[in-house]
Design an enzyme around this catalytic site. Structure first.
Site, mmCIF file in Angstrom:
data_model
loop_
_atom_site.group_PDB
_atom_site.id
_atom_site.type_symbol
_atom_site.label_atom_id
_atom_site.label_comp_id
_atom_site.label_asym_id
_atom_site.label_seq_id
_atom_site.Cartn_x
_atom_site.Cartn_y
_atom_site.Cartn_z
ATOM 1 N N GLU A 52 43.288 41.647 43.241
ATOM 2 C CA GLU A 52 43.602 42.695 44.225
ATOM 3 C C GLU A 52 44.695 42.220 45.170
ATOM 4 O OE1 GLU A 52 39.945 44.009 46.059
ATOM 5 O OE2 GLU A 52 39.016 44.278 44.094
ATOM 6 N N HIS A 107 39.204 49.601 46.300
ATOM 7 C CA HIS A 107 38.061 48.838 46.853
ATOM 8 C C HIS A 107 37.444 49.540 48.069
ATOM 9 C CE1 HIS A 107 36.247 44.528 47.034
ATOM 10 N NE2 HIS A 107 35.375 45.428 47.455
#
Ligand code: GLV
Length: 296
Positions: free
Chosen positions: A244, A262
């Site tokens: 990420e 997320h």
């Protein structure tokens, strides 16, 4: 922050994103507690810079970003924020299940680019949930909460509790080959890293969907992109990624993949409760009380 400011002197990082590792190491000596986010890598080197640390309060239920063994070896308590985010994360899982099976992202992109020509009988047909099997991998607090919601939609629920512990898991294999949707809820540990790779994806039904709201590295993202390209599964909905905020480029271009940034615990109520719980852990430990939610 108000509760922490009232209880202690706080050294706050005001920069964008997470504090660079060097700065973390430079600022830790003299600090009794550290409040970390999922994006902070608290590895053994960082832990050893915390010469006065008594507590690492991670503001997340997952704590794969913290070297818990290194902390324990130095007598440092690690806490997380369980329970308060169970509903929010289970809700988001259902949102992703609905989004991918009802082709919501695809439809929204079509409307926004002006390509929608109006209602059509056979337009963007998806999969109905009633009567389908949801396979839950990791049947802890969040997995169970997802199961309750899925049953309300008329799904049957199958689950495995602790997959990935070495030898091939027959429970997991059966769940993968029989489920219409597979949803991942195991924590990221050395045992669950790439729990879902080529072999597992190939076991799934061609009509099935994979949903990941736990940690990106539980899925081999390149293998997932391959399985989707080969049409080995029908689609995927992801809230978490291996690196990420990077997303595998192939996933970006596939219509049958829902990509969320997320957001599992991202409601005002839940983030407030997480912050409050982390503050309570700091205040408890600094005043000589036991932590509320220690990682064991
Ligand atoms: C968020 O990802 C968490 O583990 O709480």
């Amino acid at each position: 922050m108000a509760r922490l400011d009232a209880a202690c002197t706080v050294d706050r990082y005001a920069g964008e994103g997470s504090m660079p590792r060097d700065e973390m190491i430079a600022r830790l000596p003299g600090k009794l507690a550290m409040v970390s986010m999922v994006t902070d890598t608290v590895d053994a080197g960082v832990v050893s810079a915390g010469t006065d640390l008594r507590l690492i309060a991670n503001v997340a239920v997952g704590y794969n970003n913290v070297d818990v063994a290194a902390a324990k070896a130095r007598g440092i308590v690690v806490t997380n924020t369980p329970d308060v985010l169970t509903d929010a994360t289970a809700d988001l899982t259902l949102a992703l299940i609905l989004a991918v099976t009802r082709r919501l992202g695809e439809g929204e992109r079509m409307v926004r680019r002006g390509a929608w020509k109006g209602w059509a009988f056979d337009q963007l047909l998806g999969m109905q949930l009633r009567g389908r099997q949801l396979g839950i991998v990791g049947y802890g607090r969040i997995g169970k909460a997802v199961g309750v919601r899925a049953e309300a939609f008329g799904m049957t629920v199958a689950h495995v509790s602790r997959p990935g512990s070495g030898a091939r898991d027959s429970g997991l294999d059966r769940l993968l080959s029989t489920s219409d949707i597979v949803s991942l809820h195991v924590p990221l540990t050395p045992d669950t890293r790439h729990l879902i790779g080529q072999t597992e994806l190939a076991r799934m039904k061609r009509s099935a969907y994979l949903v990941n709201t736990t940690r990106g590295p539980v899925v081999d993202e390149a293998a997932l992109a391959w399985a989707l390209r080969q049409r080995l599964i029908a689609g995927a909905a992801l809230d978490v990624y291996e690196k990420e905020p990077e997303v595998h480029p192939d996933l970006m271009s596939l219509e049958n993949v829902v990509l969320a940034p997320h957001l599992g615990s991202a409601t005002t109520e839940t983030r407030t409760a997480m912050a409050d719980l982390a503050a309570s852990n700091v205040i408890a430990v600094l005043s000589g009380q036991p932590p509320l939610t220690p990682v064991t």
